[in-house]
Write a protein that holds these residues in place. Sequence first.
Motif, PDB file in Angstrom:
ATOM      1  N   GLN A   1       0.833  -1.206   0.000  1.00 54.29           N
ATOM      2  CA  GLN A   1       0.000   0.000   0.000  1.00 54.29           C
ATOM      3  C   GLN A   1       0.871   1.261   0.000  1.00 54.29           C
ATOM      4  O   GLN A   1       0.562   2.233  -0.695  1.00 54.29           O
ATOM      5  CB  GLN A   1      -0.928  -0.013   1.215  1.00 54.29           C
ATOM      6  N   TRP A   2       1.930   1.222   0.791  1.00 50.77           N
ATOM      7  CA  TRP A   2       2.827   2.385   0.840  1.00 50.77           C
ATOM      8  C   TRP A   2       3.453   2.627  -0.532  1.00 50.77           C
ATOM      9  O   TRP A   2       3.550   3.772  -0.995  1.00 50.77           O
ATOM     10  CB  TRP A   2       3.923   2.144   1.887  1.00 50.77           C
ATOM     11  N   TRP A   3       3.869   1.583  -1.185  1.00 50.34           N
ATOM     12  CA  TRP A   3       4.521   1.692  -2.499  1.00 50.34           C
ATOM     13  C   TRP A   3       3.560   2.297  -3.518  1.00 50.34           C
ATOM     14  O   TRP A   3       3.937   3.176  -4.304  1.00 50.34           O
ATOM     15  CB  TRP A   3       5.001   0.309  -2.941  1.00 50.34           C
ATOM     16  N   GLN A   4       2.337   1.801  -3.500  1.00 53.25           N
ATOM     17  CA  GLN A   4       1.345   2.310  -4.455  1.00 53.25           C
ATOM     18  C   GLN A   4       0.968   3.758  -4.141  1.00 53.25           C
ATOM     19  O   GLN A   4       0.714   4.551  -5.045  1.00 53.25           O
ATOM     20  CB  GLN A   4       0.105   1.427  -4.435  1.00 53.25           C
ATOM     21  N   ALA A   5       0.939   4.103  -2.857  1.00 53.31           N
ATOM     22  CA  ALA A   5       0.587   5.474  -2.464  1.00 53.31           C
ATOM     23  C   ALA A   5       1.647   6.480  -2.917  1.00 53.31           C
ATOM     24  O   ALA A   5       1.344   7.672  -3.059  1.00 53.31           O
ATOM     25  CB  ALA A   5       0.404   5.552  -0.949  1.00 53.31           C
ATOM     26  N   HIS A   6       2.845   6.028  -3.146  1.00 51.41           N
ATOM     27  CA  HIS A   6       3.934   6.917  -3.577  1.00 51.41           C
ATOM     28  C   HIS A   6       4.324   6.659  -5.035  1.00 51.41           C
ATOM     29  O   HIS A   6       5.463   6.898  -5.436  1.00 51.41           O
ATOM     30  CB  HIS A   6       5.158   6.719  -2.673  1.00 51.41           C
ATOM     31  N   SER A   7       3.365   6.179  -5.809  1.00 50.37           N
ATOM     32  CA  SER A   7       3.654   5.841  -7.211  1.00 50.37           C
ATOM     33  C   SER A   7       3.979   7.069  -8.056  1.00 50.37           C
ATOM     34  O   SER A   7       4.477   6.947  -9.177  1.00 50.37           O
ATOM     35  CB  SER A   7       2.472   5.096  -7.827  1.00 50.37           C
ATOM     36  N   HIS A   8       3.674   8.261  -7.529  1.00 49.71           N
ATOM     37  CA  HIS A   8       3.991   9.478  -8.285  1.00 49.71           C
ATOM     38  C   HIS A   8       5.492   9.768  -8.259  1.00 49.71           C
ATOM     39  O   HIS A   8       5.976  10.628  -9.011  1.00 49.71           O
ATOM     40  CB  HIS A   8       3.231  10.671  -7.690  1.00 49.71           C
ATOM     41  N   LEU A   9       6.244   9.048  -7.434  1.00 51.02           N
ATOM     42  CA  LEU A   9       7.697   9.235  -7.351  1.00 51.02           C
ATOM     43  C   LEU A   9       8.405   8.170  -8.200  1.00 51.02           C
ATOM     44  O   LEU A   9       7.838   7.113  -8.508  1.00 51.02           O
ATOM     45  CB  LEU A   9       8.170   9.115  -5.898  1.00 51.02           C
TER      46      LEU A   9
END
Length: 606
Positions: free
Chosen positions: A104-112
């Motif tokens: 979930q954390w990885w997907q939440a920061h997919s803009h990076l």
Amino acid sequence: MINPTIYTVGGTVQAGGGIYIPRQADEELLNLCRSATFAYVLTPRQMGKSSLMVRTAGRLNDEGIQTVMIDLTQIGTQVSAEAWYLGLLTIMEDQLMLATNVVQWWQAHSHLGITQRLTLFFEKVLLVEVQERVAIFVDEIDTTLSLDFTDDFYAAIRYLYVARATNPEFQRLSCVLIGVATPGDLIRDAKRTPFNIGQRVDLTDFTFEEALPLAEGLSLPSDEAKQVLRWVLNWTGGHPYLTQRLCAVLLAQVKDEGLKTTGKSYFSNEAVVEQIVSSTFFGLMSKQDNNLQFVRDMLLKRAPEQTYVLDTYRKIRQGKPPIFDEDQSFIKSHLKLSGIVKPKHGVLCVRNLIYQEVFNNKWIKENWPAKSWTIEQKIGYGYFLAIGIACFGFFVGLVIANYYRGMENSRFNQALMQRKLLSELRDAVVGTQLSSSNLVVALENAKHLKTKKSEFLRSVDRVKQLESEITNFVDRKPKRLVANSGTLVALLQDYTTTLELYVRQIESVLQQIDNQQVQTQEFLSAREQLLKIMRSETAMRLEQLSQTISNILQNAEFQEQESTHNIEQAKIVERLILLMTIVFSTAISATVTWRISRSININSKD
């Protein structure tokens, strides 16, 4: 009772339940991890890297230092960059029991970007949730060499180290890279900063003292077991895998023979060990051993330049002259990474007698690439090519210089011939005019008149002869003429025609007094006629043409002087051409030699 699983042949010692042999590298790596120093263990296969990792991680855990052991073969290579990086984080999540849901954390920061997400995870998640020091072990890093996106991964690891200067939290984090690779392999993009952090930990072969625990597993009396172990190390050189495998084979032989003998030692001398070594590693058996197969693949299939690798190994095997170790040499680093050679007092040598026998001169010849040159041959070819270029350049320069000088010599000779012919023509013209004047004086003396007439006619013939020679000279199309060829030929023809008219006029007067009893009055008449001819328009035309020839002769003399000067200049230019050719050829040959030597040094550093 002797533990039957004391020897571990392949895999980690801990997984096989075998005995672990501590070495100097154990304390070095443990101390580096204690001080949160980045490190790497990059050595050949089956040297005990993974066993060292497991043991070090266990000791760190006992001291309250958190550890993560990542085996990159667990992630695989047939994955995208996104899945590969996420695989790393999920392993950390599992082993450190993080509260954050990594997916979930990885997907939440997919803009990076992927690399930024990785470093941000360490900063915002891992170092926040884990308050202790953390050592991350990344094993089998050579699996990343086939991936095209892992340059960013190693750049991120370097960032974690550099970030310590601005964020003290990163000082609790250390990383240990483990695998069959060199630091130069990790970041392959030449435009990026190479991987230049961390301290190297070398895994050395077992010494006799370190390997003593292995003697206990041979089911032999203590002294005999130690002697057999010495014989084993004579063959294996202390190589961890080869030593344990040979000991395992000897143990099996002891148990088998123990059923047939009654107390008599089977290992009465070293020849028995040698026989077992031969039946285990040599001949067809060498192709079944996975360690020997790995070395073989490194020398042949995975070699960056097979000819250079085999040639350098051949020299190391010969030992004369000594081949010095160089970390910057791709070829020597590859040979060390294959495990077949190791440095000893700064000089490379074959790692052990088993490798020496399996990969012997016969094997080298059988596997030598077809139509390949040795380093010496390439160096010789380079020098020969350089000398050839220099000689060819000098020859070309000599031809150019000779051509230039020959051209000036040709022009000089033509100018000389031109001036000579015109000078002779002028003298013949003057002689003709003078001879015609002498006829008037010799009229009253028949004998004297005949002589002067002959001189006059010879002068006329000489003029005609020179006119023909000059015409032929013009027809040869010399490089430079004092006048346009058509103009010069027309002038000569005009002069010849006028001279012929002048001669006919004089001869008509002289015929009147030949073979006759000429009276004084007739001589006077003839003299008057001759004088009249010499003052006639024909004579004046001859004078004008003679003056023109004289002017042309002056130009010819000037051209001759100019050609003489050009000859001297040509000599100077010839020397300059030769000098420039020598310098230019030397520069080219030196460049060729340097580039060939540099190319060879890049591949071999011999």
